[in-house]
Scaffold this motif. Structure first.
Motif, short mmCIF file in Angstrom:
data_model
loop_
_atom_site.label_atom_id
_atom_site.label_comp_id
_atom_site.label_asym_id
_atom_site.label_seq_id
_atom_site.Cartn_x
_atom_site.Cartn_y
_atom_site.Cartn_z
N VAL A 39 72.30 -5.97 67.80
CA VAL A 39 73.66 -5.52 68.06
C VAL A 39 73.62 -4.66 69.32
O VAL A 39 73.01 -3.59 69.32
N GLY A 42 74.10 -0.57 69.70
CA GLY A 42 73.93 0.06 68.39
C GLY A 42 72.62 0.82 68.29
O GLY A 42 71.63 0.44 68.91
N GLU A 94 79.04 -9.18 66.43
CA GLU A 94 80.39 -8.64 66.63
C GLU A 94 81.25 -8.77 65.37
O GLU A 94 82.04 -7.88 65.05
N VAL A 97 80.24 -6.07 62.90
CA VAL A 97 80.81 -4.78 63.27
C VAL A 97 82.27 -4.73 62.82
O VAL A 97 82.71 -3.74 62.21
N GLN A 101 84.07 -2.26 59.90
CA GLN A 101 85.22 -1.42 60.23
C GLN A 101 86.44 -1.72 59.38
O GLN A 101 87.13 -0.81 58.94
N PRO A 119 84.31 2.83 65.28
CA PRO A 119 83.60 1.81 66.06
C PRO A 119 82.12 2.10 66.30
O PRO A 119 81.29 1.21 66.14
N ARG A 120 81.80 3.35 66.68
CA ARG A 120 80.39 3.68 66.93
C ARG A 120 79.56 3.57 65.66
O ARG A 120 78.48 2.99 65.65
N ARG A 123 79.00 -0.06 64.68
CA ARG A 123 78.02 -0.71 65.55
C ARG A 123 76.60 -0.26 65.16
O ARG A 123 75.68 -1.07 65.09
N ASP A 124 76.45 1.02 64.86
CA ASP A 124 75.13 1.53 64.47
C ASP A 124 74.70 0.97 63.11
O ASP A 124 73.54 0.61 62.93
N ALA A 127 73.65 -2.54 63.64
CA ALA A 127 72.34 -2.56 64.30
C ALA A 127 71.23 -2.33 63.27
O ALA A 127 70.20 -3.01 63.30
#
Length: 151
Positions: A39, A42, A94, A97, A101, A119-120, A123-124, A127
Motif C-alpha cells: 500500500v 502506508g 486502494e 483502504v 474507511q 484516511p491516514r 492506509r496504515d 499497509a
C-alpha cells in the motif's frame, strides 16, 4: 503378483498421474496464493498499532496484534492474499483502504461498522494487513495454502 520393478513402474506412473494436474495448473493462481502489492504511503508498523487502537481485534483475529482474537468477523490472516473482500469486492490496496474507511459505502448492510477511520489510519492499517507480519504477503506457492495445511 507384481515384481519389484513392476511395482516401482506402477508407483512412478501413479506419481506422474497425480503430479500432472499440478504441473498443468502451474501458470494458474488461486485466490490466496498471489501476493499483493504494498500500500503506497502506508506505514505498516503504525497500522499494526491502529488495528489495536480501533479495536479491530474485538471482531477479527489479527496476527501480530496482541489480544486480537475476535470471532465475529473473519480472520484477517493472509487478507492480502485473498481475491475478494466481503465475498464480492475486489481486493486491491486502494479498495482495501476505502473498505476500512467506509465499509457501508462499498457494501451497504455489511456487518462491518463504520469506525470513522481517517484516511491516514486506513492506509496504515491496509499497509499492515498486506505485510508478512499479518500473514499477508510471501512468495506464491504452486499449491493453494489449504492443500499445504497452512491456516
Amino acid at each position: 503378483m507384481l515384481g519389484r520393478e513392476e511395482r516401482m513402474r506402477v508407483r512412478a506412473c501413479l506419481a506422474a498421474a497425480l503430479l500432472a494436474p499440478v504441473v498443468a495448473l502451474a501458470g494458474c493462481r488461486e485466490g490466496g496464493v498471489t501476493p499483493r502489492p504494498a500500500v503506497s504511503g502506508g506505514d505498516a508498523e503504525r497500522g499494526r498499532r491502529m488495528v489495536a487502537a480501533y479495536g479491530c481485534g474485538g471482531c477479527h483475529a489479527v496476527p501480530d496484534v496482541p489480544g486480537a482474537v475476535g470471532r465475529v468477523g473473519p480472520s484477517l490472516h493472509a487478507l492480502a492474499a485473498r481475491s475478494y473482500l466481503a465475498g464480492t469486492i475486489r481486493n486491491d490496496p486502494e479498495t482495501l483502504v476505502r473498505w476500512i474507511q467506509d465499509p457501508q459505502a462499498l457494501r451497504p448492510g455489511t456487518a462491518m461498522p463504520d469506525l470513522n477511520v481517517g484516511p491516514r489510519d486506513a492506509r496504515d492499517i491496509a499497509a499492515f494487513l498486506y505485510t508478512d507480519h499479518a500473514g499477508g504477503l510471501g512468495p506464491p506457492h504452486l499449491l493453494p495454502k489449504r492443500w499445504l495445511g497452512a491456516h
